[in-house]
Design a protein around this motif. Structure first.
Motif, mmCIF file in Angstrom:
data_model
loop_
_atom_site.group_PDB
_atom_site.id
_atom_site.type_symbol
_atom_site.label_atom_id
_atom_site.label_comp_id
_atom_site.label_asym_id
_atom_site.label_seq_id
_atom_site.Cartn_x
_atom_site.Cartn_y
_atom_site.Cartn_z
ATOM 1 N N UNK A 111 -5.837 35.998 23.875
ATOM 2 C CA UNK A 111 -6.587 35.402 24.991
ATOM 3 C C UNK A 111 -6.525 36.273 26.242
ATOM 4 N N UNK A 112 -5.350 36.856 26.528
ATOM 5 C CA UNK A 112 -5.220 37.722 27.714
ATOM 6 C C UNK A 112 -6.115 38.940 27.605
ATOM 7 N N UNK A 113 -6.264 39.449 26.392
ATOM 8 C CA UNK A 113 -7.132 40.598 26.174
ATOM 9 C C UNK A 113 -8.587 40.231 26.468
ATOM 10 N N UNK A 114 -8.996 39.049 26.022
ATOM 11 C CA UNK A 114 -10.367 38.615 26.297
ATOM 12 C C UNK A 114 -10.579 38.450 27.798
ATOM 13 N N UNK A 115 -9.617 37.846 28.468
ATOM 14 C CA UNK A 115 -9.724 37.630 29.907
ATOM 15 C C UNK A 115 -9.836 38.967 30.640
ATOM 16 N N UNK A 116 -8.999 39.928 30.285
ATOM 17 C CA UNK A 116 -9.049 41.255 30.927
ATOM 18 C C UNK A 116 -10.384 41.945 30.673
ATOM 19 N N UNK A 117 -10.884 41.813 29.457
ATOM 20 C CA UNK A 117 -12.174 42.406 29.106
ATOM 21 C C UNK A 117 -13.293 41.832 29.967
ATOM 22 N N UNK A 118 -13.285 40.515 30.141
ATOM 23 C CA UNK A 118 -14.334 39.859 30.947
ATOM 24 C C UNK A 118 -14.264 40.354 32.389
ATOM 25 N N UNK A 119 -13.049 40.435 32.933
ATOM 26 C CA UNK A 119 -12.884 40.932 34.310
ATOM 27 C C UNK A 119 -13.421 42.357 34.416
ATOM 28 N N UNK A 126 -10.040 36.978 37.829
ATOM 29 C CA UNK A 126 -9.231 36.695 36.645
ATOM 30 C C UNK A 126 -9.179 35.190 36.354
ATOM 31 N N UNK A 127 -9.083 34.371 37.406
ATOM 32 C CA UNK A 127 -9.014 32.914 37.185
ATOM 33 C C UNK A 127 -10.306 32.399 36.558
ATOM 34 N N UNK A 128 -11.423 32.914 37.000
ATOM 35 C CA UNK A 128 -12.712 32.509 36.442
ATOM 36 C C UNK A 128 -12.848 32.990 35.002
ATOM 37 N N UNK A 129 -12.491 34.242 34.759
ATOM 38 C CA UNK A 129 -12.557 34.792 33.406
ATOM 39 C C UNK A 129 -11.678 33.993 32.452
ATOM 40 N N UNK A 130 -10.583 33.437 32.975
ATOM 41 C CA UNK A 130 -9.687 32.630 32.157
ATOM 42 C C UNK A 130 -10.374 31.420 31.537
ATOM 43 N N UNK A 131 -11.345 30.846 32.211
ATOM 44 C CA UNK A 131 -12.089 29.704 31.655
ATOM 45 C C UNK A 131 -12.795 30.103 30.366
ATOM 46 N N UNK A 132 -13.365 31.291 30.353
ATOM 47 C CA UNK A 132 -14.113 31.769 29.189
ATOM 48 C C UNK A 132 -13.161 32.253 28.089
ATOM 49 N N UNK A 133 -12.005 32.782 28.504
ATOM 50 C CA UNK A 133 -10.996 33.177 27.520
ATOM 51 C C UNK A 133 -10.425 31.934 26.828
ATOM 52 N N UNK A 134 -10.262 30.840 27.574
ATOM 53 C CA UNK A 134 -9.828 29.570 26.961
ATOM 54 C C UNK A 134 -10.845 29.133 25.905
ATOM 55 N N UNK A 135 -12.123 29.277 26.235
ATOM 56 C CA UNK A 135 -13.173 28.924 25.276
ATOM 57 C C UNK A 135 -13.124 29.854 24.062
ATOM 58 N N UNK A 136 -12.802 31.127 24.293
ATOM 59 C CA UNK A 136 -12.656 32.068 23.192
ATOM 60 C C UNK A 136 -11.523 31.662 22.261
ATOM 61 N N UNK A 137 -10.425 31.192 22.840
ATOM 62 C CA UNK A 137 -9.297 30.729 22.028
ATOM 63 C C UNK A 137 -9.717 29.528 21.185
#
Length: 182
Positions: A111-119, A126-137
């Motif tokens: 999930x952290x990798x997805x979040x970093x990729x989105x950023x 990063x906080x916003x990207x985390x919403x989409x990384x949660x969805x990825x998980x």
């Protein structure tokens, strides 16, 4: 309880206790004894009810949990709008899908990798990207057969990932570009 209220309550309690003690002194068949005993017992019940109501009124109520704070700013909303919706290369949904696919490795999801990729690919916070990384998980946990081994924008993938769409939108707190089925 306030000091005056506590003193009044103690005084009422002592009057009731004294009257109840006299209850044992009532002789059988004495006029008025039965009536006054009933009245005192009713007063005792009323006093207890009053105390309960007074204490209950002072107990703070627990408010309903607040909605989670939006994790995406207006600036994030503008960035997402710039990429737009759809499913074509360069669209926001496609960038999210690519970052999700890249975060999948050796039967695990990072999930952290997805979040970093989105950023990195979009410039979102990063906080916003985390919403989409949660969805990825969620997609990895619940939709991998429909999404990872098929087309990310297929009807079967989207019908599965749409189960998390409201939570993702609530997390973002701003308008997000929508994916179009391919």
């Amino acid at each position: 309880l306030g000091a005056a209220s506590a003193a009044a309550t103690e005084e009422e309690a002592s009057v009731v206790d004294a009257a109840l003690a006299q209850d044992d002194a009532c002789e059988a068949g004495a006029d008025g004894c039965d009536l006054s005993l009933r009245q005192l017992r009713a007063k005792e019940v009323a006093t207890e009810a009053h105390l309960h109501d007074h204490v209950a009124a002072q107990v703070p109520t627990t408010a309903a949990p607040a909605a989670p704070a939006a994790k995406c700013s207006e600036s994030d909303e503008g960035i997402m709008a710039k990429f737009g919706g759809g499913n074509s290369a360069g669209s926001f949904p496609k960038i999210i899908a690519n970052c999700g696919h890249d975060a999948y490795s050796w039967f695990s999801f990072r999930e952290n990798s997805m979040q970093s990729c989105i950023v990195q690919k979009t410039g979102l916070t990063s906080s916003c990207a985390g919403c989409f990384a949660d969805a990825g998980q969620y997609g990895y946990d619940s939709c991998k057969m429909q999404c990872l081994f098929g087309t990310w924008c297929s009807e079967s993938c989207l019908s599965c990932t749409n189960q998390i769409a409201k939570s993702t939108q609530d997390c973002a707190g701003v308008s997000t570009p929508q994916v179009k089925a391919c």
